[in-house]
Design an enzyme around this catalytic site. Structure first.
Site, PDB file in Angstrom:
ATOM      1  N   ASP A 123       0.832  -1.211   0.000  1.00 36.81           N
ATOM      2  CA  ASP A 123       0.000   0.000   0.000  1.00 36.81           C
ATOM      3  C   ASP A 123       0.866   1.260   0.000  1.00 36.81           C
ATOM      4  OD1 ASP A 123      -1.536  -2.197   0.762  1.00 36.81           O
ATOM      5  OD2 ASP A 123      -2.934  -0.978   1.904  1.00 36.81           O
ATOM      6  N   HIS A 164      -1.078   4.533  -0.529  1.00 36.69           N
ATOM      7  CA  HIS A 164      -2.082   5.436   0.037  1.00 36.69           C
ATOM      8  C   HIS A 164      -1.719   6.917  -0.117  1.00 36.69           C
ATOM      9  CE1 HIS A 164      -5.152   2.820   1.574  1.00 36.69           C
ATOM     10  NE2 HIS A 164      -4.280   2.067   2.196  1.00 36.69           N
ATOM     11  N   ASP A 187      -4.066  -0.226  -3.540  1.00 38.90           N
ATOM     12  CA  ASP A 187      -4.231   0.882  -2.598  1.00 38.90           C
ATOM     13  C   ASP A 187      -3.224   1.995  -2.876  1.00 38.90           C
ATOM     14  OD1 ASP A 187      -6.328  -0.424  -1.475  1.00 38.90           O
ATOM     15  OD2 ASP A 187      -5.555  -0.425   0.568  1.00 38.90           O
ATOM     16  N   ASP A 204      -6.121   7.522  -1.659  1.00 38.51           N
ATOM     17  CA  ASP A 204      -6.872   7.706  -0.409  1.00 38.51           C
ATOM     18  C   ASP A 204      -5.930   7.929   0.773  1.00 38.51           C
ATOM     19  OD1 ASP A 204      -9.480   7.763  -1.252  1.00 38.51           O
ATOM     20  OD2 ASP A 204      -9.780   5.607  -1.068  1.00 38.51           O
ATOM     21  N   ARG A 205      -6.452   8.698   1.737  1.00 39.79           N
ATOM     22  CA  ARG A 205      -5.803   9.031   3.013  1.00 39.79           C
ATOM     23  C   ARG A 205      -4.634   9.994   2.842  1.00 39.79           C
ATOM     24  NH1 ARG A 205      -7.082   3.416   4.623  1.00 39.79           N
ATOM     25  NH2 ARG A 205      -8.742   3.558   6.154  1.00 39.79           N
ATOM     26  N   ASN A 227      -8.571  -2.637  -2.523  1.00 42.21           N
ATOM     27  CA  ASN A 227      -9.944  -2.290  -2.138  1.00 42.21           C
ATOM     28  C   ASN A 227     -10.195  -0.784  -2.176  1.00 42.21           C
ATOM     29  OD1 ASN A 227      -8.225  -2.101   0.251  1.00 42.21           O
ATOM     30  ND2 ASN A 227     -10.091  -1.736   1.406  1.00 42.21           N
ATOM     31  N   HIS A 228      -9.143   0.038  -2.255  1.00 41.99           N
ATOM     32  CA  HIS A 228      -9.335   1.486  -2.360  1.00 41.99           C
ATOM     33  C   HIS A 228      -9.320   1.976  -3.804  1.00 41.99           C
ATOM     34  CE1 HIS A 228      -9.367   3.164   1.777  1.00 41.99           C
ATOM     35  NE2 HIS A 228      -8.879   1.979   2.057  1.00 41.99           N
ATOM     36  N   HIS A 271      -4.063  -8.286  -3.155  1.00 41.75           N
ATOM     37  CA  HIS A 271      -4.075  -7.190  -2.187  1.00 41.75           C
ATOM     38  C   HIS A 271      -4.467  -7.642  -0.794  1.00 41.75           C
ATOM     39  CE1 HIS A 271      -4.352  -3.193  -0.553  1.00 41.75           C
ATOM     40  NE2 HIS A 271      -5.568  -3.474  -0.110  1.00 41.75           N
ATOM     41  N   ARG A 309     -13.229  -5.458  10.150  1.00 38.00           N
ATOM     42  CA  ARG A 309     -13.412  -4.647   8.950  1.00 38.00           C
ATOM     43  C   ARG A 309     -14.871  -4.626   8.501  1.00 38.00           C
ATOM     44  NH1 ARG A 309      -8.606  -3.160   6.402  1.00 38.00           N
ATOM     45  NH2 ARG A 309      -6.785  -4.439   6.864  1.00 38.00           N
ATOM     46  N   HIS A 351      -2.609  -4.657   2.453  1.00 39.29           N
ATOM     47  CA  HIS A 351      -3.910  -4.393   3.089  1.00 39.29           C
ATOM     48  C   HIS A 351      -3.844  -4.040   4.568  1.00 39.29           C
ATOM     49  CE1 HIS A 351      -8.213  -4.352   3.054  1.00 39.29           C
ATOM     50  NE2 HIS A 351      -8.392  -5.454   3.721  1.00 39.29           N
TER      51      HIS A 351
END
Length: 742
Positions: A243, A245, A272, A275-276, A304-305, A356, A418, A445
């Site tokens: 990730d 991010h 991923d 995001d964030r 998943n993002h 992922h 989750r 993840h």
């Protein structure tokens, strides 16, 4: 009997003896546990000894042991002229120092684990909200079969070519970089993008070049299989990143330390990307450009993002809107096309699976290879079916490999933290590997303190490449280099190392702790009124104080975060004694400007749902049984009957029907799509007005009742430690360490 542990190097050994990293860490862990327990030691007569007596006895025993074994002769020169009592004092001082150090290490480890638990539980709790959307659609389709074969009208625009190069991209207000990108993408373009993106200001590409990269990448990705086949036959090695991010600095560190992709230096990026973080668009554009420039050396997996529903909640959509306000809708539509065609995983040398999230007991690579992944624009919404029946089995297959996590115990159970995917145990991993003739699984993840983790007898490797993920100094990032024998070498790193080098250890710990408390307080503000009501139930006399046990009970009952509240009591209710808690200090902290401003910067579930109208459109189409474009009260009633029967909630059927009637704004007895969307918008407006009214009321109370000094001091410390100054990115400003395999 008192035991003493002494580590010495004998003269006869001739060489130094070593121990494994696991043994050392295990020894330290057992020492920390022993230090954490407060107990007395019995003397020879069976009576408890004081600490002083214990220390004297231990020192005397050690001195006698040194003399009896003849070990003092190695220290005869420095001990010459030293009396026995002086030697005892020296050893006693060493024992005191050792005890203090172990206690210090135990406290440090306890604080680290507590902060980590706060970050992780908050992250999983927020993901539960998004996973509920998937469950909602899943249950609707399960109990309303007429919706299973419905084509989502929202994506009718996909029939128009989003990848048409002649679309209308407008000039943006403000400055954009005068950097020309043209096809085909080459290494010179990569160098240009890196030079542009690493600057803190003036790093916006012209939107036509952004659209160019996105369109070309989507066209190319569409030609790839669901599972990419990666080989080390030519390169003799491959690098796997986890990730990112939106952490552009970490991506640049990886490319700086490991080199740009090439036929001899291939990469797998395991999802991923956005995001964030604040630089998600730059990360995505740079990765897609690397793929276009080196298509045989860069493999991109979907995470998943890579999902517009997640992007609406976790910041990427807002980032694109902020950087390209006049073109964000068009760019986001093309980004959706990129998402839907990203491969779902990779297989290295036919022996290592790279996905992922993970696997489940039902995961089948043969089935995953046969899925039409282009239907899944969002994994959290029903796929595009073009009128064909929806295959929920394949939908579940994709969901499991994107959202699952490994667990230490046997079995495969739903992931309750989750709210999506599964927890898979060692038996699930072993069966999957044997069934598909694989050696091990690499997944991402999950954020890990050291950037990587082994599980399931080293058959599951987690890799996470975003350092400083929760806060500066919270974790290291890492990537894996695999040689031709698939032996993993890990490279750990921390980006922006100079920022943390200037800080003392106490300051670094304070920044991590402040960030954790800030995130927790923002989450608690969602339950502020409920917390106050529950506190007052345990305070009938309105004293403002309740017991520590009751305070902890209320905090867990309301938030359901599963945190060590007793350890957090001093942080969330500062200035209280050890028996009673002044709960008003907790409420005052939630009402400080620092926390309310942080809450305003966040995105609620309602914000995300309304911002991503596609989800609302999908719900509308499912309820609209006759596909007329309008929902009648009979159709609402049918949907409500199914919902109350299979998904019971807090509202009765009559209350929900009344809300449906309120949606009929023009009073014609039917609700069209515009009225349906408007009802959610008005609900969101009312919610915001209610929040603003509460803030105004509490501001008036604060103006007359000043918060206590401990609360003010804590709020100021949180603000001071969480302010981040943005600077140009320097990839060489990092600390990196290679960890060789055991």
């Amino acid at each position: 009997m008192l035991r003493s542990c002494v580590c010495l190097r004998s003269e006869e050994d001739g060489k130094r003896r070593g121990s494994s990293v696991e043994d050392a860490s295990s020894c330290r862990s057992s020492e920390i546990e022993r230090v954490g327990a407060s107990m007395q030691t019995l003397g020879p007569s069976g009576q408890p000894q004081s600490v002083s007596a214990q220390t004297t006895t231990r020192a005397s025993s050690l001195l006698q042991l040194f003399q009896r074994k003849g070990w003092c002769k190695h220290f005869r020169k420095p001990l010459r002229g030293m009396s026995a009592s002086r030697a005892e004092k020296t050893i006693r001082a060493a024992i005191f120092i050792q005890k203090w150090y172990r206690r210090h290490q135990a406290r440090r480890e306890m604080e680290r684990r507590c902060n980590w638990q706060i970050f992780q539980n908050l992250e999983y709790a927020s993901e539960q909200d998004q996973a509920e959307l998937y469950k909602f659609f899943n249950d609707l389709i399960k109990h309303m079969p007429q919706a299973a074969g419905r084509k989502n009208q929202h994506h009718a625009e996909s029939n128009f070519s989003l990848l048409d190069e002649k679309d209308d991209i407008m000039d943006e207000l403000g400055d954009t970089v005068n950097a020309k990108i043209e096809l085909p993408i080459r290494k010179s373009h990569i160098d240009l993008l890196i030079d542009v993106f690493r600057k803190k200001r003036g790093n916006r590409l012209h939107p036509k070049y952004v659209a160019l990269i996105l369109r070309e990448a989507a066209k190319s990705l569409k030609q790839l299989p669901n599972i990419s086949m990666v080989s080390t036959a030519v390169s003799q090695q491959v690098t796997v990143c986890g990730d990112l991010h939106g952490k552009l600095d970490d991506l640049l560190v990886v490319l700086h330390k490991n080199g740009l992709p090439s036929s001899s230096n291939p990469y797998v990026f395991n999802g991923d990307f956005v995001d964030r973080g604040k630089r998600g668009l730059e990360v995505l554009l740079l990765l897609l450009s690397l793929y276009l420039a080196f298509p045989q050396a860069v493999f991109l997996n979907r995470g998943n993002h890579e999902d517009s529903v997640m992007n609406a909640r976790y910041g990427f959509i807002r980032e694109v809107e902020g950087k390209y306000p006049r073109n964000h809708k068009r760019l986001l539509s093309i980004i959706d096309e990129v998402y839907r065609w990203l491969p779902l995983g990779s297989v290295l040398n036919s022996r290592v699976l790279i996905v992922h999230g993970g696997i489940s007991d039902n995961t089948s690579l043969d089935l995953i290879k046969s899925i039409d992944r282009g239907k899944y624009v969002s994994i959290l919404r029903p796929p595009l079916t073009d009128g064909e029946p929806l295959d929920k089995t394949e939908w579940q297959q994709i969901f499991d490999i994107m959202w699952s996590d490994p667990q230490a115990v046997m079995g495969c159970v739903p992931n309750t933290l989750r709210g999506a995917g599964v927890w898979f145990g060692p038996d699930t991993t072993e069966n999957f590997l044997q069934r598909h003739r694989l050696s091990y699984v690499i997944r991402s993840h999950e954020c890990k303190p050291n950037g990587h983790e082994f599980m399931h007898d080293n058959k599951v490797i987690t890799i996470f490449s975003a350092s400083n993920y929760y806060a500066i100094g919270s974790n290291k990032g890492a990537y894996i280099r695999l040689n031709n024998q698939l032996m993993p070498h890990f490279v750990q790193y921390i980006s922006a190392a100079s920022q943390s080098k200037r800080l003392s250890f106490k300051q670094r710990m304070g920044m991590v702790e402040s960030s954790a408390l800030k995130e927790l307080a923002v989450k608690m503000r969602d339950y502020r009124d409920e917390l106050e009501d529950e506190f007052k139930k345990f305070d009938p006399d309105n004293t403002g104080c309740i017991t520590v046990t009751n305070w902890c009970y209320v905090m867990e009952k309301v938030t359901k975060l599963g945190l060590p509240w007793r350890l957090l009591r001093d942080k969330l209710a500062p200035g209280t004694d050890s028996h009673m808690v002044n709960y008003n200090t907790t409420l005052d902290l939630l009402d400080t400007d620092v926390i309310m401003e942080a809450e305003a910067d966040g995105t609620s579930v309602m914000d995300a749902l309304y911002a991503n109208k596609a989800s609302l459109v999908a719900i509308f189409n499912i309820i609209d049984a006759d596909n007329s474009g309008e929902i009648t009260l009979d159709e609402f009633e049918t949907a409500i009957d199914l919902l109350t029967a299979h998904m019971p909630g807090d509202y009765s059927k009559e209350e929900m029907l009344e809300k449906c009637r309120m949606m009929d704004l023009n009073g014609d007895g039917k609700v069209d799509l515009n009225e349906f969307l408007e009802a959610f918008r008005l609900s969101d407006v009312q919610r915001r007005q209610h929040q603003d009214e509460n803030i105004r009321r509490r501001s008036e109370v604060r103006s007359t009742t000043k918060p206590s000094d401990p609360v003010t001091e804590l709020a100021e410390r949180i603000h001071r430690n969480t302010v981040i100054v943005e600077t140009d990115i320097d990839p060489s400003d990092c600390e990196a360490k290679v960890i060789k395999p055991k």
